[in-house]
Design a protein around this motif. Sequence first.
Motif, PDB file in Angstrom:
ATOM      1  N   TRP A 193       0.835  -1.216   0.000  1.00 10.48           N
ATOM      2  CA  TRP A 193       0.000   0.000   0.000  1.00 10.48           C
ATOM      3  C   TRP A 193       0.864   1.258   0.000  1.00 10.48           C
ATOM      4  CZ3 TRP A 193      -3.563  -1.927   4.556  1.00 10.48           C
ATOM      5  CH2 TRP A 193      -4.419  -2.918   4.062  1.00 10.48           C
ATOM      6  N   ILE A 194       1.922   1.251   0.812  1.00  7.52           N
ATOM      7  CA  ILE A 194       2.800   2.422   0.889  1.00  7.52           C
ATOM      8  C   ILE A 194       3.487   2.668  -0.445  1.00  7.52           C
ATOM      9  CG2 ILE A 194       4.860   3.360   2.016  1.00  7.52           C
ATOM     10  CD1 ILE A 194       4.029   1.780   4.520  1.00  7.52           C
ATOM     11  N   LEU A 195       3.905   1.589  -1.105  1.00  6.79           N
ATOM     12  CA  LEU A 195       4.587   1.743  -2.389  1.00  6.79           C
ATOM     13  C   LEU A 195       3.648   2.274  -3.471  1.00  6.79           C
ATOM     14  CD1 LEU A 195       6.872  -1.415  -2.534  1.00  6.79           C
ATOM     15  CD2 LEU A 195       7.550   0.964  -2.185  1.00  6.79           C
ATOM     16  N   ARG A 196       2.367   1.973  -3.355  1.00  3.13           N
ATOM     17  CA  ARG A 196       1.422   2.464  -4.361  1.00  3.13           C
ATOM     18  C   ARG A 196       1.336   3.988  -4.357  1.00  3.13           C
ATOM     19  NH1 ARG A 196      -3.724  -1.726  -3.724  1.00  3.13           N
ATOM     20  NH2 ARG A 196      -2.595  -3.608  -4.399  1.00  3.13           N
ATOM     21  N   VAL A 197       1.524   4.586  -3.201  1.00 10.47           N
ATOM     22  CA  VAL A 197       1.461   6.052  -3.123  1.00 10.47           C
ATOM     23  C   VAL A 197       2.859   6.660  -3.121  1.00 10.47           C
ATOM     24  CG1 VAL A 197      -0.765   6.043  -1.961  1.00 10.47           C
ATOM     25  CG2 VAL A 197       1.325   6.000  -0.585  1.00 10.47           C
ATOM     26  N   ALA A 198       3.863   5.851  -3.486  1.00  8.72           N
ATOM     27  CA  ALA A 198       5.242   6.350  -3.506  1.00  8.72           C
ATOM     28  C   ALA A 198       5.399   7.587  -4.390  1.00  8.72           C
ATOM     29  CB  ALA A 198       6.201   5.247  -3.943  1.00  8.72           C
ATOM     30  N   PRO A 199       4.805   7.634  -5.590  1.00  7.28           N
ATOM     31  CA  PRO A 199       4.980   8.858  -6.402  1.00  7.28           C
ATOM     32  C   PRO A 199       4.530  10.125  -5.691  1.00  7.28           C
ATOM     33  CG  PRO A 199       4.095   7.078  -7.741  1.00  7.28           C
ATOM     34  CD  PRO A 199       4.063   6.599  -6.322  1.00  7.28           C
ATOM     35  N   ILE A 200       3.456  10.026  -4.901  1.00  8.08           N
ATOM     36  CA  ILE A 200       2.967  11.211  -4.180  1.00  8.08           C
ATOM     37  C   ILE A 200       3.975  11.626  -3.112  1.00  8.08           C
ATOM     38  CG2 ILE A 200       1.129  12.103  -2.707  1.00  8.08           C
ATOM     39  CD1 ILE A 200      -0.787  10.164  -4.104  1.00  8.08           C
ATOM     40  N   GLY A 201       4.425  10.646  -2.302  1.00  6.68           N
ATOM     41  CA  GLY A 201       5.378  10.960  -1.238  1.00  6.68           C
ATOM     42  C   GLY A 201       6.687  11.473  -1.780  1.00  6.68           C
ATOM     43  N   ILE A 202       7.185  10.870  -2.863  1.00  2.00           N
ATOM     44  CA  ILE A 202       8.470  11.275  -3.419  1.00  2.00           C
ATOM     45  C   ILE A 202       8.359  12.631  -4.108  1.00  2.00           C
ATOM     46  CG2 ILE A 202      10.109  10.693  -5.251  1.00  2.00           C
ATOM     47  CD1 ILE A 202       9.799   7.772  -4.354  1.00  2.00           C
ATOM     48  N   PHE A 203       7.223  12.896  -4.750  1.00  2.00           N
ATOM     49  CA  PHE A 203       7.004  14.237  -5.313  1.00  2.00           C
ATOM     50  C   PHE A 203       7.074  15.281  -4.204  1.00  2.00           C
ATOM     51  CE2 PHE A 203       4.064  17.753  -5.911  1.00  2.00           C
ATOM     52  CZ  PHE A 203       4.510  18.302  -7.108  1.00  2.00           C
ATOM     53  N   ALA A 204       6.417  15.008  -3.078  1.00  2.00           N
ATOM     54  CA  ALA A 204       6.411  15.967  -1.973  1.00  2.00           C
ATOM     55  C   ALA A 204       7.816  16.167  -1.415  1.00  2.00           C
ATOM     56  CB  ALA A 204       5.458  15.492  -0.876  1.00  2.00           C
ATOM     57  N   LEU A 205       8.585  15.079  -1.277  1.00  3.22           N
ATOM     58  CA  LEU A 205       9.948  15.193  -0.763  1.00  3.22           C
ATOM     59  C   LEU A 205      10.825  15.990  -1.729  1.00  3.22           C
ATOM     60  CD1 LEU A 205      10.444  11.554   0.558  1.00  3.22           C
ATOM     61  CD2 LEU A 205      10.358  13.620   1.960  1.00  3.22           C
ATOM     62  N   GLY A 206      10.722  15.675  -3.020  1.00  8.27           N
ATOM     63  CA  GLY A 206      11.518  16.397  -4.009  1.00  8.27           C
ATOM     64  C   GLY A 206      11.156  17.866  -4.073  1.00  8.27           C
ATOM     65  N   PHE A 207       9.868  18.148  -4.009  1.00  7.25           N
ATOM     66  CA  PHE A 207       9.415  19.548  -4.041  1.00  7.25           C
ATOM     67  C   PHE A 207       9.953  20.318  -2.841  1.00  7.25           C
ATOM     68  CE2 PHE A 207       6.427  22.691  -2.419  1.00  7.25           C
ATOM     69  CZ  PHE A 207       6.348  23.570  -3.488  1.00  7.25           C
ATOM     70  N   ALA A 208       9.793  19.751  -1.633  1.00  8.26           N
ATOM     71  CA  ALA A 208      10.233  20.449  -0.426  1.00  8.26           C
ATOM     72  C   ALA A 208      11.741  20.667  -0.442  1.00  8.26           C
ATOM     73  CB  ALA A 208       9.821  19.654   0.810  1.00  8.26           C
ATOM     74  N   LEU A 209      12.491  19.674  -0.908  1.00 10.44           N
ATOM     75  CA  LEU A 209      13.942  19.801  -0.932  1.00 10.44           C
ATOM     76  C   LEU A 209      14.386  20.882  -1.913  1.00 10.44           C
ATOM     77  CD1 LEU A 209      16.657  18.698   0.066  1.00 10.44           C
ATOM     78  CD2 LEU A 209      16.582  17.041  -1.804  1.00 10.44           C
TER      79      LEU A 209
END
Length: 435
Positions: free
Chosen positions: A209-225
């Motif tokens: 389940w966590i991996l399915r939403v990985a693009p959302i989490g990684i987009f947020a991390l990349g954006f914030a960084l």
Amino acid sequence: MPARPDTRAAGRREAFIVLAALLAGFALGALVRATRPPFGDALVALIAPVGTLWVNGIRMTVVPLVVALLVTGVLSGVGSRALGALGMRSLLVFAAMLFAGGTLAAIVTPPVLARMQLAPEVAEALRASGSAGGESAATTPALPSIAERIVAWLPSNPVRAAADGDMLPLIIFTLLFALAIGRLAPAARDAMLRPAQALADTMLVIVGWILRVAPIGIFALGFALAARTGIGAAGALIWLVALQAAVCLLYTLGVYPAVRVFGGLSFGRFAAAVAPAQSIALSARSSLAALPAQIESATEQLHLPTPVTSFALPFAVSTLRANVPITWVVCVLFLGTLYGVQIAGVALAALVVTSVLASFSVPGIPSGSLFILAPVLVSYGLPPEAVGLLIAVDPVPDMFKTLANVTSHLGSAVLVSRVVPDDAAALTDAEVPAA
């Protein structure tokens, strides 16, 4: 059995989506930093917690997943005395190859990172970004002495070690616990194995389940960084990708002389035998997909004993993950350089040991070794949020990791064949588990 073509295509599609999400996050974050719109701070405050939540989702699965996988892995290996002896010899070879990979990374990585050019303002912004996630990485925690570290390896309270995410003591306790269960009567052992297997399967569902939403989490991390540091952070990640690929390739090349010296096999014979599996590994990025080719080469070209081709080689594919110590050491040292945390001496040796032991509990999921890295980062004073970015760029060096794994699998089979116990060599095909 190799992965089906549609499964491989789905894996490539997911990797592409994750990379696209990272690039999109970087691009939007860099745009916000460059233009500084009036709503920029509010947008960062809104999106950044999404990445933190995703990393927290990863962290919450680590302890039960590692414990369950270690217990089931050890208990599933309990079999006949002959296979047990062969399995122990295989594990010794695996451990030697894993320590070799971790040691290689520990030797090669520091001088390379010392040449990494990173603007001071980017490094400072990265450190501020890491501490903004809720855990400070700007100051290095007081490092315990050698004696304190060694004593801490055997936890006085394993529950506290689990709560603190202290991986090395937790792994050591779990291994002892699983080995003790293996000494029980079969009925009692099976009664312990079933709930452990159920726990592992359940946690893998949550991980899915966590991996399915990985693009959302990684987009947020990349954006914030990128919003806090600018596009300069992308240059640092390029260093990380190139360094992982280079060390994995160097390790792969090192397997050849090891097989020659300790296995008595010429460079040419081993190179010809492993080449088909390597080509599959590079294209499919799957060690399991390369297993049939390895078995055929081990049987038809190298003429290895049946117990090795039918048991030790599949055992290596399911257990030996040579890339894990390399990946952990490179990534942790890279982040230490990035965030101003010095990791050397006993701390570096402990990292190698932890990575070797943890490699036996890596789940069979994309970027599985990075999935269980977050608690280790915290123990070294590094931000756990960095795991998301490591996972995002992992598809790039992944082909080199798979190449290292596949080469070490067949190499370990050659080495194990030199020390096959007599009782294992006498096993009939019916007594050896099918590959």
